[in-house]
Scaffold this motif. Structure first.
Motif, PDB file in Angstrom:
ATOM      1  N   MET A 136       0.802  -1.212   0.000  1.00  6.88           N
ATOM      2  CA  MET A 136       0.000   0.000   0.000  1.00  6.88           C
ATOM      3  C   MET A 136       0.843   1.274   0.000  1.00  6.88           C
ATOM      4  O   MET A 136       0.300   2.378  -0.156  1.00  6.88           O
ATOM      5  CB  MET A 136      -0.949  -0.002   1.206  1.00  6.88           C
ATOM      6  CG  MET A 136      -1.901  -1.202   1.229  1.00  6.88           C
ATOM      7  SD  MET A 136      -2.865  -1.378  -0.297  1.00  6.88           S
ATOM      8  CE  MET A 136      -3.936   0.046  -0.164  1.00  6.88           C
ATOM      9  N   ASP A 137       2.154   1.137   0.171  1.00 11.65           N
ATOM     10  CA  ASP A 137       3.039   2.305   0.114  1.00 11.65           C
ATOM     11  C   ASP A 137       3.759   2.406  -1.225  1.00 11.65           C
ATOM     12  O   ASP A 137       4.657   3.230  -1.390  1.00 11.65           O
ATOM     13  CB  ASP A 137       4.076   2.243   1.245  1.00 11.65           C
ATOM     14  CG  ASP A 137       3.437   2.344   2.624  1.00 11.65           C
ATOM     15  OD1 ASP A 137       2.419   3.052   2.738  1.00 11.65           O
ATOM     16  OD2 ASP A 137       3.940   1.708   3.568  1.00 11.65           O
ATOM     17  N   SER A 138       3.388   1.578  -2.186  1.00 10.12           N
ATOM     18  CA  SER A 138       4.032   1.598  -3.493  1.00 10.12           C
ATOM     19  C   SER A 138       3.488   2.758  -4.327  1.00 10.12           C
ATOM     20  O   SER A 138       2.479   3.375  -3.963  1.00 10.12           O
ATOM     21  CB  SER A 138       3.781   0.275  -4.215  1.00 10.12           C
ATOM     22  OG  SER A 138       2.411   0.140  -4.535  1.00 10.12           O
ATOM     23  N   PRO A 139       4.118   3.079  -5.447  1.00  7.78           N
ATOM     24  CA  PRO A 139       3.626   4.173  -6.303  1.00  7.78           C
ATOM     25  C   PRO A 139       2.175   3.980  -6.747  1.00  7.78           C
ATOM     26  O   PRO A 139       1.456   4.949  -6.953  1.00  7.78           O
ATOM     27  CB  PRO A 139       4.586   4.141  -7.499  1.00  7.78           C
ATOM     28  CG  PRO A 139       5.845   3.550  -6.945  1.00  7.78           C
ATOM     29  CD  PRO A 139       5.407   2.538  -5.940  1.00  7.78           C
ATOM     30  N   ILE A 140       1.753   2.730  -6.904  1.00  9.18           N
ATOM     31  CA  ILE A 140       0.362   2.403  -7.204  1.00  9.18           C
ATOM     32  C   ILE A 140      -0.073   1.398  -6.137  1.00  9.18           C
ATOM     33  O   ILE A 140       0.214   0.211  -6.238  1.00  9.18           O
ATOM     34  CB  ILE A 140       0.214   1.792  -8.608  1.00  9.18           C
ATOM     35  CG1 ILE A 140       0.813   2.720  -9.667  1.00  9.18           C
ATOM     36  CG2 ILE A 140      -1.260   1.517  -8.920  1.00  9.18           C
ATOM     37  CD1 ILE A 140       0.923   2.089 -11.038  1.00  9.18           C
ATOM     38  N   PRO A 141      -0.737   1.850  -5.083  1.00 12.55           N
ATOM     39  CA  PRO A 141      -1.066   0.958  -3.965  1.00 12.55           C
ATOM     40  C   PRO A 141      -1.926  -0.228  -4.416  1.00 12.55           C
ATOM     41  O   PRO A 141      -2.853  -0.072  -5.218  1.00 12.55           O
ATOM     42  CB  PRO A 141      -1.840   1.875  -3.007  1.00 12.55           C
ATOM     43  CG  PRO A 141      -1.404   3.257  -3.353  1.00 12.55           C
ATOM     44  CD  PRO A 141      -1.175   3.232  -4.840  1.00 12.55           C
TER      45      PRO A 141
END
Length: 401
Positions: free
Chosen positions: A335-340
């Motif tokens: 959920m902390d990625s560039p696209i959660p």
């Protein structure tokens, strides 16, 4: 003739004798399952379990009823894969790929002779389904609470120092401290025994809990199978198997397009719940859509939103400071990625990816895992970042057009 007799005496007989000794040794040490494993893998040209092997096992059937076909998006015929994604799917032994956007089918394709009605092995995607079932059993009152002590359903551990403090939620979070080795290739290990062995319940309860529960996350198919044993015992008093409960509570209400098959252990006592739910790509997609919908499906709340959030929320307490929390309760999280996104993942690259901010579900099934160059900012396996990034680029391009 004399030469043949000599060869038989000095070559054939010693080999036969060695095989007999090895066989007796494996049987005496409880590792006779290795023969079945060899038969179903190496002798078939496979290095590990494969997506079509449900035909080699006994299965329970989960019956479909009143199928609900995915409505096609208005752009279904116009959607084009990006060159990067097209190349990956053409070369990494993908057998199915589908995209659901806003609850509608936007893209669907198959490779290597597979089709919309093909049944393939979910592998660990099934772990998420099992946790849905355990949470549904809580809602139905068959299990007291999500934090019920495991000894309520696993009395074999009543005197176990660590198990006494362990709950069902520790099993779904994989923080139980259960003694397990996760390995899909080395033949002598508990994962291989659980897959090819005879009596799965006997195997599982013969192992102990060796660390305090509630600690750090450690991926373990053993945890899910123990949860399955507890669930099976809770349901048995109400006339259900795990498969029949799935059929009644989710499979038929979701309007799955076809039957599913859940592979059993050698004794035909219990489903191999950590894996081995065999179904089609678009039926697997409905589990992702159910999570995305907060447990609701066409006006019916199949699973409470509270329990869905329990599954998809990263279990931060199970990860040390500075490490990305990549797991909730039987659901992977980034959920902390560039696209959660969060995900249901399985061996050999089985994927159901949910992008909540984009309202997208992606399904990829295949014979091996894609291995692209990692994308910065993503914390799970590299192919996931590629699928998520490329699909979003496709959708963004359609929006611009």
């Amino acid at each position: 003739m004399a030469v043949l007799k000599t060869l038989f005496k000095w070559i054939v007989l010693p080999i036969v004798a060695l095989l007999i000794v090895v066989s007796l040794g494996l049987a005496a040490t409880g590792n006779a399952y290795i023969f079945r494993g060899l038969q179903l893998t190496y002798l078939k040209g496979e290095a590990t379990a494969n997506i079509d092997d449900y035909i080699d096992f006994d299965n329970r059937t989960i019956r479909a009823k009143d199928p609900i076909t995915w409505e096609k998006d208005a752009n279904f015929e116009q959607v084009k894969l990006t060159p990067t994604l097209q190349s990956a799917l053409d070369t990494d032994e993908t057998v199915a790929f589908a995209i659901i956007k806003d609850g509608k089918l936007m893209y669907e394709n198959y490779w290597q002779g597979y089709g919309s009605d093909s049944h393939t092995n979910s592998f660990s995607i099934a772990k998420s389904v099992v946790t849905m079932l355990y949470l549904k059993a809580v809602e139905d009152g068959y299990i007291g609470s999500i934090d019920e002590p495991i000894t309520r359903w696993l009395p074999e551990y009543a005197d176990s120092q660590y198990a006494q403090r362990c709950t069902l939620a520790d099993l779904s979070a994989m923080t139980s401290g259960y003694d397990w080795t996760e390995d899909y290739y080395f033949p002598i290990n508990p994962t291989a025994e659980s897959y090819y062995g005879h009596d799965l319940v006997k195997q599982m309860v013969s192992r102990d809990f060796v660390e305090p529960c509630g600690g750090q996350f450690e991926y373990s198919s053993g945890d899910t199978q123990m949860l399955g044993i507890a669930l099976s015992r809770a349901l048995e008093a109400h006339g259900y198997t795990i498969s029949s409960y799935l059929q009644e509570k989710f499979w038929q209400p979701l309007g799955m397009q076809g039957d599913a098959y859940w592979s059993l252990d050698g004794a035909e006592n219990i489903e191999k719940v950590y894996c081995c739910l065999n179904a089609s790509a678009l039926d697997f997609a409905k589990f992702g859509q159910l999570l995305l919908n907060g447990g609701e499906w066409q006006g019916e709340q199949l699973l409470s939103k509270e329990h869905v959030n329990f599954m998809i929320t990263p279990n931060t307490a199970a990860f040390p400071d500075g490490q990305a929390p990549i797991y909730g309760h039987s659901v992977w999280t980034d959920m902390d990625s560039p696209i959660p996104f969060y995900a249901m993942l399985g061996h050999l690259g089985q994927r159901v990816l949910v992008l909540p901010e984009e309202n997208i579900v992606i399904v990829r099934l295949g014979k091996q895992k894609g291995k692209p160059v990692p994308i910065e900012g993503f914390h799970l396996e590299p192919d996931l970042g590629q699928y998520v990034t490329e699909v979003k680029a496709m959708i963004d391009e359609l929006t611009v057009e």
